[in-house]
Design a protein around this motif. Structure first.
Motif, PDB file in Angstrom:
ATOM      1  N   LEU A  18       0.865  -1.181   0.049  1.00  0.00           N
ATOM      2  CA  LEU A  18      -0.042  -0.041   0.030  1.00  0.00           C
ATOM      3  C   LEU A  18       0.831   1.211  -0.116  1.00  0.00           C
ATOM      4  N   ASP A  19       1.976   1.342   0.689  1.00  0.00           N
ATOM      5  CA  ASP A  19       2.863   2.431   0.764  1.00  0.00           C
ATOM      6  C   ASP A  19       3.685   2.659  -0.675  1.00  0.00           C
ATOM      7  N   LYS A  20       3.912   1.586  -1.193  1.00  0.00           N
ATOM      8  CA  LYS A  20       4.723   1.715  -2.331  1.00  0.00           C
ATOM      9  C   LYS A  20       3.766   2.201  -3.572  1.00  0.00           C
ATOM     10  N   PHE A  21       2.591   1.744  -3.645  1.00  0.00           N
ATOM     11  CA  PHE A  21       1.677   1.903  -4.607  1.00  0.00           C
ATOM     12  C   PHE A  21       1.131   3.145  -4.366  1.00  0.00           C
ATOM     13  N   GLY A  22       1.005   3.684  -3.306  1.00  0.00           N
ATOM     14  CA  GLY A  22       0.421   5.179  -2.743  1.00  0.00           C
ATOM     15  C   GLY A  22       1.636   6.369  -3.057  1.00  0.00           C
ATOM     16  N   GLU A  23       2.578   6.139  -2.921  1.00  0.00           N
ATOM     17  CA  GLU A  23       3.822   6.932  -2.973  1.00  0.00           C
ATOM     18  C   GLU A  23       3.942   7.488  -4.500  1.00  0.00           C
TER      19      GLU A  23
END
Length: 119
Positions: A18-23
């Motif tokens: 989720l973190d990487k996708f949202g970055e």
């Protein structure tokens, strides 16, 4: 399948947290999680951002129609060519190499290593 479920499927297919996708989207983990779980609606702007940043097919993300990605292999190859300033010949060589069976790629790697490894 809901839009949120399709986003989760895209994210998982890309192997992103989720973190990487949202970055890339400028969105926090909690906001994405809420969308994926149907607690928050997907905005048109977010849909467009996901499609642009991850080469996702708009109709797939919005309606569940068509393929998940827009010609992803070509897009990745094009991005590599841009990033590394590769010309058409470089692109053709890479495309040819990627289309070879694994044993042929292994043979080519062995030859390249022989050329560049100094003993």
């Amino acid at each position: 399948m809901t839009q949120g479920e399709r986003i989760k499927e895209v994210r998982k297919t890309l192997g992103l947290t989720l973190d990487k996708f949202g970055e890339k989207l400028g969105v926090k983990k909690a906001a994405l999680s809420a969308i994926e779980n149907g607690k928050r609606n997907l905005t048109e702007q977010m849909t467009i951002s996901i499609c642009r940043e991850y080469k996702v097919n708009y109709d797939y993300l919005t309606y569940g129609d068509g393929e998940m990605f827009e010609d992803l292999p070509e897009t990745i190859l094009d991005e590599l060519c841009i990033e590394y300033d590769l010309d058409d010949d470089d692109r053709d060589i890479l495309n040819f190499y990627l289309g070879l069976p694994a044993d042929a790629r292994d043979a080519i790697k062995k030859q390249i290593k022989k050329i560049f490894v100094k003993e």
